[in-house]
Design a protein around this motif. Structure first.
Motif, PDB file in Angstrom:
ATOM      1  N   ILE A 161       0.863  -1.187   0.000  1.00 28.92           N
ATOM      2  CA  ILE A 161       0.000   0.000   0.000  1.00 28.92           C
ATOM      3  C   ILE A 161       0.901   1.240   0.000  1.00 28.92           C
ATOM      4  N   ASP A 162       0.658   2.140  -0.933  1.00 28.51           N
ATOM      5  CA  ASP A 162       1.472   3.360  -0.997  1.00 28.51           C
ATOM      6  C   ASP A 162       0.946   4.455  -0.085  1.00 28.51           C
ATOM      7  N   PHE A 163      -0.368   4.512   0.067  1.00 28.49           N
ATOM      8  CA  PHE A 163      -0.945   5.630   0.823  1.00 28.49           C
ATOM      9  C   PHE A 163      -2.296   5.251   1.398  1.00 28.49           C
ATOM     10  N   VAL A 164      -2.531   5.620   2.625  1.00 33.22           N
ATOM     11  CA  VAL A 164      -3.855   5.503   3.221  1.00 33.22           C
ATOM     12  C   VAL A 164      -4.401   6.912   3.390  1.00 33.22           C
ATOM     13  N   TRP A 165      -5.567   7.166   2.820  1.00 29.91           N
ATOM     14  CA  TRP A 165      -6.237   8.466   2.993  1.00 29.91           C
ATOM     15  C   TRP A 165      -7.379   8.288   3.967  1.00 29.91           C
ATOM     16  N   ILE A 166      -7.318   9.046   5.037  1.00 22.18           N
ATOM     17  CA  ILE A 166      -8.368   9.003   6.042  1.00 22.18           C
ATOM     18  C   ILE A 166      -9.384  10.068   5.675  1.00 22.18           C
ATOM     19  N   ILE A 167     -10.586   9.639   5.330  1.00 20.98           N
ATOM     20  CA  ILE A 167     -11.606  10.589   4.888  1.00 20.98           C
ATOM     21  C   ILE A 167     -12.445  11.023   6.085  1.00 20.98           C
ATOM     22  N   GLN A 168     -12.591  12.321   6.217  1.00 21.70           N
ATOM     23  CA  GLN A 168     -13.439  12.908   7.239  1.00 21.70           C
ATOM     24  C   GLN A 168     -14.260  13.989   6.556  1.00 21.70           C
ATOM     25  N   SER A 169     -15.314  14.469   7.216  1.00 22.43           N
ATOM     26  CA  SER A 169     -16.022  15.598   6.622  1.00 22.43           C
ATOM     27  C   SER A 169     -15.918  16.798   7.548  1.00 22.43           C
ATOM     28  N   ALA A 170     -15.961  17.968   6.923  1.00 25.79           N
ATOM     29  CA  ALA A 170     -15.855  19.216   7.678  1.00 25.79           C
ATOM     30  C   ALA A 170     -17.018  19.333   8.673  1.00 25.79           C
ATOM     31  N   ARG A 171     -18.188  18.894   8.219  1.00 28.09           N
ATOM     32  CA  ARG A 171     -19.380  18.863   9.088  1.00 28.09           C
ATOM     33  C   ARG A 171     -20.231  17.677   8.684  1.00 28.09           C
ATOM     34  N   MET A 172     -21.056  17.238   9.634  1.00 19.70           N
ATOM     35  CA  MET A 172     -22.057  16.196   9.354  1.00 19.70           C
ATOM     36  C   MET A 172     -21.468  14.952   8.684  1.00 19.70           C
ATOM     37  N   PRO A 173     -20.714  14.140   9.392  1.00 21.72           N
ATOM     38  CA  PRO A 173     -20.285  14.329  10.786  1.00 21.72           C
ATOM     39  C   PRO A 173     -19.001  15.151  10.891  1.00 21.72           C
ATOM     40  N   ALA A 174     -18.793  15.756  12.074  1.00 24.54           N
ATOM     41  CA  ALA A 174     -17.583  16.547  12.302  1.00 24.54           C
ATOM     42  C   ALA A 174     -16.365  15.618  12.379  1.00 24.54           C
ATOM     43  N   PRO A 175     -15.175  16.177  12.104  1.00 25.91           N
ATOM     44  CA  PRO A 175     -13.960  15.355  12.166  1.00 25.91           C
ATOM     45  C   PRO A 175     -13.803  14.677  13.533  1.00 25.91           C
ATOM     46  N   ASN A 176     -13.292  13.462  13.492  1.00 27.02           N
ATOM     47  CA  ASN A 176     -13.181  12.647  14.688  1.00 27.02           C
ATOM     48  C   ASN A 176     -11.719  12.257  14.933  1.00 27.02           C
ATOM     49  N   PRO A 177     -11.030  13.028  15.793  1.00 26.76           N
ATOM     50  CA  PRO A 177      -9.596  12.771  16.015  1.00 26.76           C
ATOM     51  C   PRO A 177      -9.321  11.351  16.521  1.00 26.76           C
ATOM     52  N   GLY A 178     -10.241  10.797  17.283  1.00 25.50           N
ATOM     53  CA  GLY A 178     -10.048   9.436  17.789  1.00 25.50           C
ATOM     54  C   GLY A 178      -9.925   8.436  16.648  1.00 25.50           C
ATOM     55  N   PHE A 179     -10.805   8.561  15.672  1.00 27.90           N
ATOM     56  CA  PHE A 179     -10.757   7.692  14.502  1.00 27.90           C
ATOM     57  C   PHE A 179      -9.432   7.895  13.761  1.00 27.90           C
ATOM     58  N   ILE A 180      -9.127   9.156  13.509  1.00 24.59           N
ATOM     59  CA  ILE A 180      -7.929   9.486  12.736  1.00 24.59           C
ATOM     60  C   ILE A 180      -6.679   8.921  13.406  1.00 24.59           C
ATOM     61  N   ASP A 181      -6.538   9.152  14.708  1.00 22.87           N
ATOM     62  CA  ASP A 181      -5.309   8.744  15.377  1.00 22.87           C
ATOM     63  C   ASP A 181      -5.177   7.229  15.470  1.00 22.87           C
ATOM     64  N   ARG A 182      -6.284   6.518  15.568  1.00 17.77           N
ATOM     65  CA  ARG A 182      -6.187   5.055  15.554  1.00 17.77           C
ATOM     66  C   ARG A 182      -5.688   4.550  14.205  1.00 17.77           C
ATOM     67  N   VAL A 183      -6.204   5.147  13.141  1.00 14.52           N
ATOM     68  CA  VAL A 183      -5.726   4.733  11.823  1.00 14.52           C
ATOM     69  C   VAL A 183      -4.233   5.067  11.687  1.00 14.52           C
ATOM     70  N   LEU A 184      -3.847   6.240  12.182  1.00 18.55           N
ATOM     71  CA  LEU A 184      -2.445   6.648  12.049  1.00 18.55           C
ATOM     72  C   LEU A 184      -1.508   5.719  12.831  1.00 18.55           C
ATOM     73  N   VAL A 185      -1.955   5.213  13.965  1.00 19.01           N
ATOM     74  CA  VAL A 185      -1.133   4.237  14.695  1.00 19.01           C
ATOM     75  C   VAL A 185      -0.913   3.002  13.820  1.00 19.01           C
ATOM     76  N   THR A 186      -1.986   2.564  13.184  1.00 16.87           N
ATOM     77  CA  THR A 186      -1.879   1.385  12.319  1.00 16.87           C
ATOM     78  C   THR A 186      -0.943   1.641  11.147  1.00 16.87           C
ATOM     79  N   THR A 187      -1.085   2.798  10.509  1.00 17.60           N
ATOM     80  CA  THR A 187      -0.232   3.048   9.344  1.00 17.60           C
ATOM     81  C   THR A 187       1.225   3.237   9.767  1.00 17.60           C
ATOM     82  N   GLU A 188       1.459   3.925  10.876  1.00 19.11           N
ATOM     83  CA  GLU A 188       2.841   4.100  11.349  1.00 19.11           C
ATOM     84  C   GLU A 188       3.461   2.747  11.702  1.00 19.11           C
ATOM     85  N   ALA A 189       2.672   1.909  12.357  1.00 16.27           N
ATOM     86  CA  ALA A 189       3.196   0.611  12.784  1.00 16.27           C
ATOM     87  C   ALA A 189       3.539  -0.272  11.583  1.00 16.27           C
ATOM     88  N   HIS A 190       2.886  -0.005  10.460  1.00 15.48           N
ATOM     89  CA  HIS A 190       3.123  -0.831   9.272  1.00 15.48           C
ATOM     90  C   HIS A 190       3.913  -0.105   8.199  1.00 15.48           C
TER      91      HIS A 190
END
Ligand code: GDP
Ligand code: ZN
Length: 328
Positions: free
Chosen positions: A106-135
């Motif tokens: 995998i070359d790149f993981v893009w974490i998609i969030q929306s500006a509103r409805m739903p609002a960005p969720n740092p918890g989701f983002i950071d969990r994905v980032l732990v996974t991508t960093e670890a791999h």
């Protein structure tokens, strides 16, 4: 009679032409290998299976392989090229430690969030980032539905964007509705194998529709929904983009979780913590209760963002409760 040298280059039945390709789908014993614009249904030779005793499967979606082409348009995978990264899950029903590689290179993981409805969720983002960093996988954010951003949200949005950009993760602002940022996103996807992941409703399907009409991907989050609790079904596939490159359809990245991460290891996957770790009194400091902690000092000094530290503590808690390693 001795064999003529030309035997190996004339496409004779036993030793046909070789070609390099990418495994885009796996259906049990057959692998679809994309060679140029063609897809060659291929099998793995028996001896490959014996070579690997850790994985349950020698070839994964995303593998760069060499195939020997048969006259009937099928192929034999004769070589698996080195992988840059791989995502595994515990194989269902197997003893602990047995893993199943779901997708590789995998070359790149893009974490998609929306500006509103739903609002960005740092918890989701950071969990994905732990996974991508670890791999060892590069990652970035896409903030969709920019057309919905209100004036009163702008400051919070900019601070959010600055946080992740400051950490080195690119942040793209898009709108599937107005077309804003779509060309930039398209350029980022070109020539790479990318995973798009994000919670429900942020606009993944809409973005894919605008990027590549006709691409029939049931986006990761749909799969997350239908697969919740069904850890037996795992598959992945690569969908070619007309501009070159692939979109990977995989179980949601979060489902992979982080295999084998110990509590004291987690901080290494929060990349901005790294320089502060040497100031912790204990080498196995988990940065929550220990005295003389370099990370906590950095949070207090404002050198580490408190939002990221909060995410860190949440994930640490999941790991301690044994949740994170099964990836939910
Ligand atoms: P998914 O669950 O992530 O695949 O999200 P969808 O693509 O199904 O989109 C969820 C809802 O958000 C739908 O009603 C879309 O029309 C809407 N939507 C998607 N992208 C945008 C956008 O950029 N702007 C606005 N205003 N709505 C959007
Ligand atoms: Zn510490």
């Amino acid at each position: 009679m001795s064999r003529p040298d030309t035997h190996y280059t004339t496409g004779a039945r036993d030793d046909g032409d070789q070609a390099d390709g990418v495994v885009i789908r796996s259906t049990g014993s057959w692998y679809d290998v994309r060679v140029g614009e063609d897809v060659i249904p291929s099998k793995v030779r028996g001896k490959f299976r014996l070579r690997d005793d850790v994985d349950t499967n020698p070839v994964a979606v995303g593998d760069r392989v060499t195939v020997r082409l048969n006259e009937d348009r099928t192929g034999f995978i004769t070589e698996i090229h080195e992988r840059t990264n791989q995502l595994s899950r515990r194989a269902a029903g197997r003893r602990v430690g047995r893993e199943s590689v779901i997708i590789v290179n995998i070359d790149f993981v893009w974490i998609i969030q929306s500006a509103r409805m739903p609002a960005p969720n740092p918890g989701f983002i950071d969990r994905v980032l732990v996974t991508t960093e670890a791999h060892d996988i590069r990652a970035g954010l896409v903030l969709n539905k920019m057309d919905l951003l209100r004036k009163s949200d702008r400051e919070a949005f900019e601070s959010f964007r600055a946080l992740y950009e400051g950490l080195g993760y690119p942040v793209l602002a898009t709108s599937a509705e107005t077309g804003r940022g779509i060309q930039t996103l398209r350029e980022q996807l070109q020539g790479r194998t990318s995973v798009l992941t994000g919670p429900s409703g942020v606009g993944k399907s809409s973005l894919l529709n605008v990027l590549e009409p006709g691409l029939d991907i049931k986006t990761a989050d749909v799969s997350e929904k239908t697969r919740k609790g069904r850890h037996t079904t795992t598959y992945a596939a690569l969908f070619p983009l007309s501009g070159g490159g692939y979109i990977a359809d995989t179980p949601g990245i979060r489902e992979f979780g982080v295999l084998h991460v110990e509590p004291w290891e987690l901080s290494h996957y929060f990349i901005e913590f790294e320089t502060h770790l040497e100031h912790c009194r204990f080498p196995t400091c988990t940065h929550d209760h220990e005295p003389d902690c370099g990370v906590k000092a950095a949070v207090d000094a404002g050198d580490v963002d408190a939002r990221r530290y909060r995410s860190y503590l949440n994930i640490l808690d999941s790991i301690r409760r044994g949740e994170h390693d099964v990836g939910r």
